[in-house]
Design a protein around this motif. Structure first.
Motif, PDB file in Angstrom:
ATOM      1  N   ILE A 297       3.933   2.577 -15.674  1.00 28.55           N
ATOM      2  CA  ILE A 297       2.841   1.780 -16.251  1.00 28.55           C
ATOM      3  C   ILE A 297       2.628   0.498 -15.444  1.00 28.55           C
ATOM      4  O   ILE A 297       1.496   0.118 -15.123  1.00 28.55           O
ATOM      5  CB  ILE A 297       3.152   1.440 -17.720  1.00 28.55           C
ATOM      6  CG1 ILE A 297       3.147   2.699 -18.576  1.00 28.55           C
ATOM      7  CG2 ILE A 297       2.145   0.435 -18.273  1.00 28.55           C
ATOM      8  CD1 ILE A 297       3.609   2.472 -19.995  1.00 28.55           C
ATOM      9  N   LEU A 298       3.729  -0.182 -15.110  1.00 30.92           N
ATOM     10  CA  LEU A 298       3.632  -1.441 -14.376  1.00 30.92           C
ATOM     11  C   LEU A 298       2.944  -1.241 -13.030  1.00 30.92           C
ATOM     12  O   LEU A 298       2.039  -2.001 -12.654  1.00 30.92           O
ATOM     13  CB  LEU A 298       5.032  -2.022 -14.179  1.00 30.92           C
ATOM     14  CG  LEU A 298       5.110  -3.311 -13.342  1.00 30.92           C
ATOM     15  CD1 LEU A 298       4.335  -4.435 -14.018  1.00 30.92           C
ATOM     16  CD2 LEU A 298       6.563  -3.706 -13.126  1.00 30.92           C
ATOM     17  N   MET A 299       3.341  -0.208 -12.291  1.00 27.87           N
ATOM     18  CA  MET A 299       2.754   0.022 -10.976  1.00 27.87           C
ATOM     19  C   MET A 299       1.287   0.440 -11.077  1.00 27.87           C
ATOM     20  O   MET A 299       0.483   0.121 -10.195  1.00 27.87           O
ATOM     21  CB  MET A 299       3.544   1.086 -10.217  1.00 27.87           C
ATOM     22  CG  MET A 299       4.912   0.620  -9.738  1.00 27.87           C
ATOM     23  SD  MET A 299       4.822  -0.809  -8.597  1.00 27.87           S
ATOM     24  CE  MET A 299       5.295  -2.136  -9.700  1.00 27.87           C
ATOM     25  N   ALA A 300       0.913   1.137 -12.148  1.00 25.79           N
ATOM     26  CA  ALA A 300      -0.495   1.490 -12.340  1.00 25.79           C
ATOM     27  C   ALA A 300      -1.344   0.240 -12.513  1.00 25.79           C
ATOM     28  O   ALA A 300      -2.473   0.162 -12.004  1.00 25.79           O
ATOM     29  CB  ALA A 300      -0.653   2.410 -13.548  1.00 25.79           C
ATOM     30  N   GLN A 301      -0.818  -0.757 -13.205  1.00 27.61           N
ATOM     31  CA  GLN A 301      -1.572  -1.996 -13.381  1.00 27.61           C
ATOM     32  C   GLN A 301      -1.603  -2.825 -12.099  1.00 27.61           C
ATOM     33  O   GLN A 301      -2.600  -3.473 -11.785  1.00 27.61           O
ATOM     34  CB  GLN A 301      -0.971  -2.816 -14.536  1.00 27.61           C
ATOM     35  CG  GLN A 301      -0.895  -2.064 -15.858  1.00 27.61           C
ATOM     36  CD  GLN A 301      -2.106  -1.200 -16.128  1.00 27.61           C
ATOM     37  OE1 GLN A 301      -3.231  -1.707 -16.219  1.00 27.61           O
ATOM     38  NE2 GLN A 301      -1.906   0.103 -16.244  1.00 27.61           N
ATOM     39  N   VAL A 302      -0.512  -2.794 -11.335  1.00 27.83           N
ATOM     40  CA  VAL A 302      -0.517  -3.449 -10.027  1.00 27.83           C
ATOM     41  C   VAL A 302      -1.566  -2.792  -9.131  1.00 27.83           C
ATOM     42  O   VAL A 302      -2.316  -3.465  -8.400  1.00 27.83           O
ATOM     43  CB  VAL A 302       0.883  -3.378  -9.381  1.00 27.83           C
ATOM     44  CG1 VAL A 302       0.840  -3.846  -7.929  1.00 27.83           C
ATOM     45  CG2 VAL A 302       1.876  -4.212 -10.180  1.00 27.83           C
ATOM     46  N   ASN A 303      -1.635  -1.476  -9.193  1.00 27.00           N
ATOM     47  CA  ASN A 303      -2.628  -0.746  -8.410  1.00 27.00           C
ATOM     48  C   ASN A 303      -4.043  -1.178  -8.758  1.00 27.00           C
ATOM     49  O   ASN A 303      -4.887  -1.368  -7.866  1.00 27.00           O
ATOM     50  CB  ASN A 303      -2.461   0.755  -8.656  1.00 27.00           C
ATOM     51  CG  ASN A 303      -3.474   1.580  -7.904  1.00 27.00           C
ATOM     52  OD1 ASN A 303      -3.472   1.636  -6.688  1.00 27.00           O
ATOM     53  ND2 ASN A 303      -4.371   2.235  -8.637  1.00 27.00           N
ATOM     54  N   ALA A 304      -4.321  -1.334 -10.045  1.00 28.14           N
ATOM     55  CA  ALA A 304      -5.664  -1.763 -10.463  1.00 28.14           C
ATOM     56  C   ALA A 304      -6.020  -3.123  -9.868  1.00 28.14           C
ATOM     57  O   ALA A 304      -7.177  -3.358  -9.491  1.00 28.14           O
ATOM     58  CB  ALA A 304      -5.738  -1.804 -11.989  1.00 28.14           C
TER      59      ALA A 304
END
Length: 391
Positions: free
Chosen positions: A255-262
């Motif tokens: 989840i954390l990396m998905a938000q960093v990606n955004a």
């Protein structure tokens, strides 16, 4: 895209993970209940993956021809009834069959959620939306094993499938009340053209490579899903009710990396980040394999590279989906279906391979994850040779 639609799409995308992660803590209990071993019980997981792979091919053309809502509601009804059949399964063979049908219903939400995002967003906005969906659907791997372990301990494995029945019924009500039709106005492709459209997509090298890049990465995750109950619970003695905490910590990284990606998508397109993330994923897989070969006495040395592998998927999944769906326009349903089918065909093979290679250690899980990481890296390199498609 409104928050309510995003929330509904997140729930739809979570149908697949929920039906997998929720019952993972019960795999050893199912083996005991049906008087069999871990390898045979894992067939219920492989049957679910096979149903996801096959069913998505059906919903894509239906969603392009009849709109997004009717096939979506049909899929929710099928999932609900099949979940009841799983709860009252008298034998393992019955459970395996019901899981296949359950997947046929659950994959409607996965296909159509991607198509709705494509209906409403351009490629970069779609990558951001997919990253936000990771936040919603990423709660499933955290909460589902925890809830599944508690239900298993308190009420038995049947209660897990009864809760899935309730979840799908509530999702169906939300769809009926709050999800509008999003397919663009104008002529719609006939069903008889579905095979022709799939042939066209198979000839689109960029679509195939981006779709398979995400697919082999996801397959690594499902190798982890298939192998982790045995590794965590039986090999390292984690209690079933505590399995969800270990499983959920990896999902938190996702989840954390998905938000960093955004956030990073503000600076470069999704294909740029995708081609770099695949090499990190492969490196983490090699580290996992190296640690596994040392056969550590404690679980934590395995958890560190596992966390890195699963976290990388927060970059890989949304960016691969956005790149594959770019330029598909009115045929977004068929493109989403074929992409999902290819991905879960690979995932079904990966989960089955973990069972076939089962040797009483964590090596089969680590080996399959590493192989998937290597394939993702090669595909990511090849998409770079093809050139970016305005993404």
């Amino acid at each position: 895209m409104s928050f309510s639609i995003l929330l509904i799409l997140g729930a739809l995308s979570a149908f697949g993970p929920m039906a997998i992660d929720f019952y993972l803590p019960s795999l050893p209990a199912l083996a005991t209940a049906f008087g069999t071993d871990a390898e045979h019980v894992q067939l219920s997981l492989s049957a679910y993956f096979a149903g996801l792979a096959f069913g998505q091919l059906l919903y894509g053309p239906l969603a392009d021809r009849f709109g997004r809502r009717p096939p979506l509601l049909l899929g929710v009804v099928i999932f609900t009834l099949a979940s009841l059949a799983c709860a009252y399964a008298p034998s393992l063979e019955w459970l395996i069959g019901a899981r296949f049908v359950q997947a046929l219903g659950g994959c409607a939400g996965m296909v159509i959620a991607r198509a709705v995002v494509r209906d409403l967003c351009d490629p970069v906005a779609a990558a951001k939306a997919f990253s936000q969906l990771m936040l919603v659907m990423g709660l499933a791997p955290i909460l589902a094993p925890l809830g599944g372990g508690l239900l298993l301990d308190s009420f038995g494995w049947q209660s897990i499938f009864l809760c899935l029945t309730l979840f799908s019924a509530l999702a169906g009500a939300a769809i009926a009340a709050h999800l509008p039709e999003t397919i663009p106005s104008g002529p719609r492709p006939p069903l008889r053209g579905a095979l022709k459209e799939y042939r066209r997509l198979f000839g689109d090298r960029s679509f195939l490579c981006y779709g398979l890049t995400g697919g082999v990465a996801i397959a690594g995750m499902f190798a982890y899903i298939a192998g982790s109950p045995f590794v965590f619970i039986q090999l390292y003695g984690v209690a079933p009710e505590h399995y969800g905490w270990v499983f959920g910590s990896n999902a938190a990284g996702f989840i954390l990396m998905a938000q960093v990606n955004a956030r990073l998508l503000r600076y470069r397109g999704p294909s740029f980040w995708l081609r770099r993330a695949v090499w990190v994923y492969f490196a983490a897989g090699l580290a996992l394999l190296a640690v596994t070969l040392l056969r550590p006495q404690h679980l934590w040395p395995l958890l560190l590279p596992l966390f890195a592998c699963i976290s990388c998927l927060g970059f890989l999944m949304p960016n691969a989906s956005a790149c594959a769906m770019a330029g598909q326009g009115r045929h977004a349903g068929s493109a989403s279906a074929l992409m999902g089918s290819l991905q879960f065909t690979v995932a079904a093979a990966a989960s089955a391979l973990v069972g076939v290679l089962h040797d009483g250690t964590a090596l089969p899980m680590a080996l399959v994850i590493t192989l998937c990481g290597g394939c993702a890296a090669l595909l990511g390199w090849y998409t770079g040779q093809l050139g970016e498609r305005a993404v």
